[in-house]
Design an enzyme around this catalytic site. Structure first.
Site, PDB file in Angstrom:
ATOM      1  N   ASP A 176       0.866  -1.154   0.000  1.00 31.45           N
ATOM      2  CA  ASP A 176       0.000   0.000   0.000  1.00 31.45           C
ATOM      3  C   ASP A 176       0.924   1.231   0.000  1.00 31.45           C
ATOM      4  O   ASP A 176       2.106   1.106   0.327  1.00 31.45           O
ATOM      5  CB  ASP A 176      -0.888  -0.018   1.248  1.00 31.45           C
ATOM      6  CG  ASP A 176      -1.591   1.291   1.478  1.00 31.45           C
ATOM      7  OD1 ASP A 176      -2.262   1.771   0.563  1.00 31.45           O
ATOM      8  OD2 ASP A 176      -1.437   1.851   2.589  1.00 31.45           O
ATOM      9  N   ASP A 185      -1.494  -0.788   6.160  1.00 34.29           N
ATOM     10  CA  ASP A 185      -1.609  -0.277   7.526  1.00 34.29           C
ATOM     11  C   ASP A 185      -2.992   0.246   7.885  1.00 34.29           C
ATOM     12  O   ASP A 185      -3.277   0.503   9.038  1.00 34.29           O
ATOM     13  CB  ASP A 185      -0.594   0.849   7.748  1.00 34.29           C
ATOM     14  CG  ASP A 185      -1.031   2.155   7.077  1.00 34.29           C
ATOM     15  OD1 ASP A 185      -1.503   2.083   5.921  1.00 34.29           O
ATOM     16  OD2 ASP A 185      -0.905   3.221   7.711  1.00 34.29           O
TER      17      ASP A 185
END
Length: 716
Positions: A426, A609
């Site tokens: 990400d 996250d």
């Protein structure tokens, strides 16, 4: 559905672990049972079955089980080596005279003749009978206490092999000493030294093994050592020392300089720095002021602080870390199922081979040859090495990973991570810091202060960056209106302020007279209908991100980025890091779809996250969450990087690959040792003494090889 954790006693080899596991798994209502021979624990999942019923099944199989209390996971149980050490010394003192004189008599004929001419062989054999009998009845009693019941249950273990081997040597020698007439001519020989040496060497091997295994728990020992025993708590206006277990949520805790933070909480008074290396691995202390969070296990700096407890006991970050490490160390990889099936039948197979060896030697050789060969087969076999091969490597490997800030939440991830072909990241908060900053502007300081006053009323991440860039001297905004997806308007010091993207400017009919850097996210500003300038914002790349991407590529893995950010912003970060495979502007379900495309080429690890990363973390072959991310992301992941640094991915893969190599090395040695040396013993080419020495050394070698994993990731 309930999960129980037990301490299992009475296990001395891999076969014991397999039998204990089979007994636990055979209880009606038990859905899964896993026994770890390395740390003598069992994890059982059951539905509608009380813990005492499960424990009774283990005890009935000969392996008493003691239920661990829920908070027991955050404690360290160490085996007491004292009794074992005493047994080794007693056995050695009793065995040494027999061994030295007998070996000297074989090597130097003069010594044999001297003994015959002075004491007499009969008297010397009686002395050996007393000394060897004392070894078997004293230090060797443990083998009989465990091995004989196992034989009677029809489930022989390593102790049973020792009992049969030592008893055969001692029993034959006793007959030769006291009733030699019942033996054939030429068969009157004694092997008291073999019985004594077998017991002594195997006890020594177990002591060395226990010491080495104790070192494998060093990671948990260090983590547990981060908790202070006593805490200074303020109650009713008085400050007193109380045990850590007595601290409750809401307590006011006083931290002196250099003290360990006992629980999770926030600073209520004071300011200073705190060493958070146990969480982040970073040696630079972190500044703390009122309202800032504190984590149990970190170290207060040079100034006193007052904190309020917000999480205590098993709910602290440190306790959860300890539990995750303990759970990972007790995990079982898929390869262990095969090992367990083999070790379950190993000891009975060895007993059959030993019996066959005795029969063959009786037919082609002599009674003494049959005895020596049969005893050697029983003693050379080492199911311990096979049983320890996998769990010892897992214990040491996951412990070392924890020291590097990598927590394996699921044991099978340790094996799966070693085989990943692609690592997909990400962007925001994973490769970047997740906090945008103003990196360019054409606005004057006065106009920036006006825009900051407007943005102060917004919760958008870009707004916070603009306010921070302006500092404290900002005005007061009125009539603030947010236009979703475009920007914000309002009045500051009587002027009408418009701030937003190009779409916002077009909506207001304002012409943009300059173009921002394409790698920045622009916020254009107009004052009273006139274009005033722009702010360029960027989410800075984490310091070690480029190094992590380069290291993964060098290691033969493809690196990709899957981001919900705009293609422009994602491509800018990817270009800086050298990532060519970029999927941008996707929603959470889109991340999952992009991941599925990557998985067609092989196993994929996804690193994220945020809450929006949770579906992808769960769908990936291995989900890796930043420990600085959301709880939802951490719960969905298989691996957690406590530091929040991308280099943690490199450490995780390095530990995973090293652990898998170590496991295969241990299994290769354990199986190869038995495959080669059992036939050698059956052919009469090994004495029982050498067989005992080799068997003891085999387990120690497996444990020692596993301990090499403590060096993974250390810079030379």
């Amino acid at each position: 559905m309930a999960t129980y954790k037990f301490d299992i006693s009475g296990m001395t080899c891999g076969g014991c672990a397999a039998r204990a596991e089979r007994a636990l798994g055979g209880v009606a209502g038990v859905t899964s049972a896993a026994v770890n021979f390395a740390n003598h624990t069992a994890t059982v999942t059951a539905q509608g079955v009380p813990a005492h019923v499960v424990a009774a099944a283990a005890a009935e199989a000969g392996y008493p089980a003691t239920l661990r209390a829920p908070e027991g996971e955050a404690t360290l149980s160490e085996a007491d080596e004292g009794p074992l050490r005493r047994s080794v010394w007693i056995a050695a003192v009793l065995t040494l005279p027999i061994f030295i004189i007998e070996m000297a008599g074989h090597a130097v004929p003069a010594v044999h003749h001297w003994i015959a001419g002075t004491f007499g062989l009969g008297a010397w054999w009686m002395v050996q009978f007393v000394l060897a009998g004392a070894v078997l009845a004293g230090p060797g009693r443990v083998f009989y206490r465990l091995g004989v019941p196992a034989l009677l249950r029809g489930a022989p273990d390593m102790n049973s092999l020792v009992v049969l081997g030592a008893s055969a040597a001692f029993g034959y020698s006793t007959v030769a000493t006291f009733v030699p007439a019942v033996l054939p001519d030429g068969a009157v020989q004694v092997y008291f030294e073999a019985a004594a040496v077998i017991v002594t060497l195997i006890l020594l091997g177990r002591l060395l093994e226990a010491r080495a295994k104790g070192r494998s728990g060093a990671a948990i020992s260090r983590l547990i050592g981060l908790r202070p025993d006593v805490v200074r708590v303020e109650r009713d206006g008085a400050v007193a020392d109380v045990p850590l277990a007595d601290v409750v949520v809401g307590d006011i805790v006083h931290l002196s300089a250099g003290a360990r933070v006992p629980v999770d909480g926030v600073v209520r008074q004071g300011a200073g720095v705190v060493d958070e290396a146990m969480l982040s691995g970073e040696p630079v202390p972190v500044e703390k002021a009122e309202g800032d969070p504190l984590t149990a296990g970190t170290i207060n700096g040079t100034t006193a602080l007052v904190m309020q407890a917000e999480a205590v006991g098993a709910n602290t970050t440190l306790a959860r870390i300890i539990d995750m490490v303990a759970e990972a160390q007790g995990a079982r990889l898929p390869v262990q199922d095969l090992v367990n099936r083999i070790t379950l039948w190993f000891v009975p197979a060895v007993m059959c081979i030993a019996a066959l060896t005795v029969v063959v030697w009786m037919l082609v050789g002599s009674v003494p040859q049959a005895l020596v060969a049969g005893v050697s087969v029983l003693i050379i076999a080492c199911p311990c090495a096979m049983g320890l091969a996998t769990p010892m490597s897992i214990m040491v490997g996951t412990g070392r990973a924890a020291e590097l800030g990598v927590l394996f939440r699921r044991g099978d991830a340790l094996q799966a991570l070693a085989g990943v072909d692609v690592v997909a990241f990400d962007k925001t908060g994973t490769l970047t810091q997740g906090t945008p900053q103003v990196v360019a502007r054409t606005l004057s300081d006065a106009d920036l202060a006006r825009v900051a006053a407007l943005e102060a009323a917004s919760t958008h991440p870009l707004a916070a960056a603009i306010v921070e860039a302006a500092g404290r001297d900002i005005g007061i905004a009125k009539d603030v209106q947010t236009v979703p997806g475009l920007g914000v308007t309002g009045r500051v010091d009587g002027a009408r302020i418009v701030a937003g993207n190009a779409g916002m400017m077009a909506r207001e009919g304002i012409t943009i007279t300059e173009i921002s850097d394409t790698s920045d996210t622009p916020v254009y500003v107009a004052i009273d209908g006139v274009y005033a300038g722009y702010l360029g914002l960027r989410d800075p790349v984490k310091q070690d991100a480029a190094l992590a991407v380069a290291g993964l590529s060098t290691g033969g893995m493809d690196v990709a980025m899957i981001s919900g950010d705009t293609a422009q912003a994602a491509q800018a970060v990817a270009s800086d890091l050298g990532i060519t495979n970029v999927v941008a502007d996707v929603r959470p379900d889109g991340k999952q779809q992009a991941l599925a495309v990557l998985q067609t080429g092989g196993p994929v690890a996804f690193v994220g996250d945020g809450i929006n990363d949770a579906p992808a973390l769960a769908a990936a072959d291995v989900g890796i969450a930043m420990g600085t991310g959301t709880d939802v992301a951490i719960e969905a992941a298989d691996v957690v990087l406590m530091s929040g640094h991308p280099m943690g991915v490199m450490h995780a893969i390095e530990v995973s690959r090293a652990t898998l190599r170590n496991i295969w090395q241990n299994l290769g040695w354990a199986f190869g040792y038995n495959v080669v040396l059992i036939p050698v013993a059956a052919l009469g080419l090994l004495s029982p003494q050498l067989a005992a020495l080799a068997m003891a050394a085999s387990s120690v070698l497996v444990v020692t090889n596993a301990l090499r994993l403590r060096l993974v990731g250390r810079k030379s």
